[in-house]
Design a protein around this motif. Structure first.
Motif, short mmCIF file in Angstrom:
data_model
loop_
_atom_site.label_atom_id
_atom_site.label_comp_id
_atom_site.label_asym_id
_atom_site.label_seq_id
_atom_site.Cartn_x
_atom_site.Cartn_y
_atom_site.Cartn_z
N ILE A 67 0.80 -1.18 0.21
CA ILE A 67 -0.02 0.09 -0.03
C ILE A 67 0.81 1.17 -0.01
N THR A 68 0.37 2.36 -0.62
CA THR A 68 1.30 3.65 -0.77
C THR A 68 0.02 4.71 -0.43
N ASN A 69 0.52 5.71 0.36
CA ASN A 69 -0.08 6.97 0.66
C ASN A 69 0.23 8.20 -0.17
N VAL A 70 -0.43 8.24 -1.35
CA VAL A 70 0.10 9.44 -2.09
C VAL A 70 -0.86 10.88 -1.67
N GLY A 71 -1.60 10.66 -0.85
CA GLY A 71 -2.40 11.82 -0.22
C GLY A 71 -1.70 12.45 0.45
N VAL A 72 -0.57 11.99 1.16
CA VAL A 72 0.13 13.13 2.10
C VAL A 72 1.03 14.16 1.12
N PHE A 73 0.96 13.77 -0.22
CA PHE A 73 1.60 14.88 -1.19
C PHE A 73 0.53 15.87 -1.74
N GLY A 74 -0.69 15.56 -1.42
CA GLY A 74 -2.01 16.39 -2.16
C GLY A 74 -2.43 15.94 -3.15
N VAL A 75 -2.15 14.58 -3.42
CA VAL A 75 -2.54 13.99 -4.61
C VAL A 75 -3.68 13.16 -4.56
N ASP A 76 -4.83 13.53 -5.57
CA ASP A 76 -6.15 12.60 -5.46
C ASP A 76 -5.87 11.22 -5.62
N SER A 77 -5.58 10.88 -6.57
CA SER A 77 -5.22 9.42 -7.16
C SER A 77 -4.01 9.41 -8.16
N GLY A 78 -3.74 8.05 -8.51
CA GLY A 78 -2.59 7.70 -9.14
C GLY A 78 -2.78 6.33 -9.66
N THR A 79 -1.55 5.97 -10.56
CA THR A 79 -1.63 4.49 -11.22
C THR A 79 -0.18 4.03 -10.53
N PRO A 80 -0.23 3.58 -9.34
CA PRO A 80 1.14 2.93 -8.67
C PRO A 80 1.56 1.82 -9.70
N ILE A 81 2.77 1.74 -9.76
CA ILE A 81 3.64 0.66 -10.31
C ILE A 81 3.86 -0.44 -9.32
N LEU A 82 3.48 -1.81 -9.65
CA LEU A 82 3.72 -2.86 -8.84
C LEU A 82 5.44 -3.17 -8.44
N PRO A 83 5.44 -3.49 -7.23
CA PRO A 83 6.85 -3.77 -6.85
C PRO A 83 7.02 -5.22 -7.31
N PRO A 84 8.27 -5.42 -7.89
CA PRO A 84 8.38 -6.66 -8.67
C PRO A 84 8.06 -7.71 -7.97
N GLY A 85 7.25 -8.97 -8.47
CA GLY A 85 6.84 -10.17 -8.02
C GLY A 85 5.77 -9.95 -7.16
N GLU A 86 5.07 -8.91 -6.95
CA GLU A 86 3.80 -8.50 -6.21
C GLU A 86 2.81 -8.66 -7.29
N ALA A 87 1.35 -8.91 -6.79
CA ALA A 87 0.25 -9.05 -7.65
C ALA A 87 -0.59 -7.74 -7.78
N ALA A 88 -0.42 -6.86 -6.70
CA ALA A 88 -1.45 -5.73 -6.66
C ALA A 88 -0.85 -4.65 -5.44
N ILE A 89 -0.99 -3.29 -5.83
CA ILE A 89 -0.58 -2.39 -4.97
C ILE A 89 -1.62 -1.45 -4.71
N LEU A 90 -2.32 -0.95 -3.49
CA LEU A 90 -3.33 -0.15 -3.42
C LEU A 90 -2.73 1.47 -3.12
N ALA A 91 -3.45 2.26 -3.58
CA ALA A 91 -2.63 3.79 -3.17
C ALA A 91 -4.02 4.52 -2.45
N LEU A 92 -3.66 5.36 -1.60
CA LEU A 92 -4.66 6.05 -0.83
C LEU A 92 -4.47 7.53 -1.24
N GLY A 93 -5.60 8.31 -1.91
CA GLY A 93 -5.41 9.60 -2.33
C GLY A 93 -5.86 10.46 -1.17
N ALA A 94 -5.55 11.75 -1.37
CA ALA A 94 -5.84 12.75 -0.57
C ALA A 94 -7.36 12.75 -0.05
N VAL A 95 -7.48 13.18 1.43
CA VAL A 95 -8.83 13.30 1.78
C VAL A 95 -9.61 14.81 1.48
N ARG A 96 -10.61 14.80 0.96
CA ARG A 96 -11.10 16.02 0.45
C ARG A 96 -12.58 16.00 1.25
#
Length: 396
Positions: free
Chosen positions: A314-343
């Protein structure tokens, strides 16, 4: 009376197949008396900062490598004079940096070959032969200006501003490793991403209550903690999210437990340390593990074991003021979830429009392992738990 001999300490193999490290700082100086296992230097590998203990007791005779230099495993980095009857060993000359204009490639020097039997720390492997030369970090124009010889006392101080110049920074350590991993992932796993907007008002209220809970004293609880807990619960019903594509054996591995990765932005680059078997932890244990893991990563003390073995991140891109993104998978992992900024946004709530706290969840996944239906169902399950987070917290 014992005679004195000169011992060379070569950069040891620090494990994980790493063949080079950067000398970040020396903790000793020429002339210092050192004891066995006293820390000599701090070095940066492609994964973490590591302290190098001395394999000898004696007096520091020569520091062979300057801070900021990247050297290969097996390269002598320090000479120590010890009380020993064995004949002394002549140290090679130190690696001398060559200052160049940023527009010109730095000149590199090759150290003399290390002795046939270099010192190896207990627990470290043998040196790895390498033909690469030490690399010296380029110093910027601002650094040069700060270290210039001052004007004479009788002259007025009117320094002219330094002209703008291009800046060249060698890619090494964590940043180099991150770049290699992202390229590998982007060009080996077919990425797909789905997004979901979620009302997290109840989750934020729960976070405030949890911060006062006696079981969580001294532990940092945030919305990301709830997100992590929700993901771990949703994975129970979506095992494809916690799997790996094993191309070498033409098979898919579904992991029994979750190696939960937490993306951490540090001064040295992006790190994704992991909590092994995170699905077996209670909420309080998970919150404490996340707090300790992030602190270790930011201080450069994350171990190589913590920086490997992940299966979902998981990654928190919201701490940078970003609403959403398209995170790149760490090698060998099936999924990664990004949390955007709370508005704060107008949102339908209980049949009426109200001002609510809304965040966007973005799930990137390997489309060989997870199809659109599986990815969407997992993301909706996580979003539902964050909208009504009562089931997310379990202290048992």
């Amino acid at each position: 009376m014992d005679s004195m001999s000169l011992q060379q300490f070569a950069l040891p193999d620090l494990g994980e197949g790493l063949t080079e490290s950067e000398i970040v700082s020396w903790e000793v100086a020429v002339g210092d008396t050192v004891e066995l296992n006293q820390v000599l230097a701090e070095v940066e590998t492609a994964k973490a900062l590591v302290e190098l203990p001395s394999p000898f007791a004696g007096t520091v005779s020569q520091l062979l490598v300057e801070p900021g230099t990247t050297v290969s495993v097996g390269t002598p980095i320090v000479a120590i004079e010890t009380a020993d009857a064995s004949p002394p060993v002549e140290p090679p000359p130190p690696v001398e940096p060559v200052e160049t204009s940023p527009a010109v490639e730095p000149v590199e020097t090759r150290p003399e070959q290390p002795p046939e039997t270099p010192s190896v720390l207990v627990g470290y492997g043998p040196r790895v032969a390498s033909s690469e030369r030490p690399r010296r970090r380029q110093r910027s124009a601002s650094w040069l200006a700060a270290h210039a010889v001052p004007e004479s006392a009788g002259e007025p101080r009117h320094p002219e501003p330094a002209p703008a110049e291009d800046r060249r920074t060698p890619i090494a350590g964590v940043r180099k490793r991150m770049a290699e991993a992202m390229v590998q992932s982007a060009f080996t796993a077919p990425h797909a991403t789905v997004h979901l907007e979620v009302d997290v008002s109840e989750s934020l209220a729960l976070v405030e209550r949890l911060r006062e809970h006696p079981r969580l004293t001294g532990t940092r609880v945030t919305l990301l903690t709830l997100v992590a807990s929700a993901c771990l619960r949703a994975i129970r019903h979506s095992p494809a999210i916690n799997s790996r594509w094993d191309a070498a054996n033409d098979s898919v591995i579904e992991f029994a437990h979750v190696g939960l990765g937490i993306a951490v932005a540090t001064d040295r680059g992006l790190l994704v340390p992991h909590i092994q078997a995170a699905d077996r932890l209670s909420f309080a244990e998970l919150a404490q593990a996340m707090t300790e893991l992030v602190a270790a990563a930011r201080s450069g003390k994350a171990t190589t074991a913590q920086l490997s073995g992940g299966s979902f991140s998981i990654t928190n891109v919201g701490v940078f003021g970003v609403d959403s993104g398209t995170p790149i998978l760490p090698p060998g992992e099936a999924a990664i979830l990004a949390l955007g900024a709370v508005r704060r946004r107008p949102w339908e709530h209980r049949g009426e429009v109200a001002l609510r706290s809304v965040a966007t969840l973005s799930l990137s996944f390997d489309h060989r392992l997870v199809d659109g239906k599986q990815g969407s169902e997992f993301l909706v399950a996580v979003g539902s738990m964050l909208s009504d987070p009562g089931s997310v917290v379990a202290f048992a």
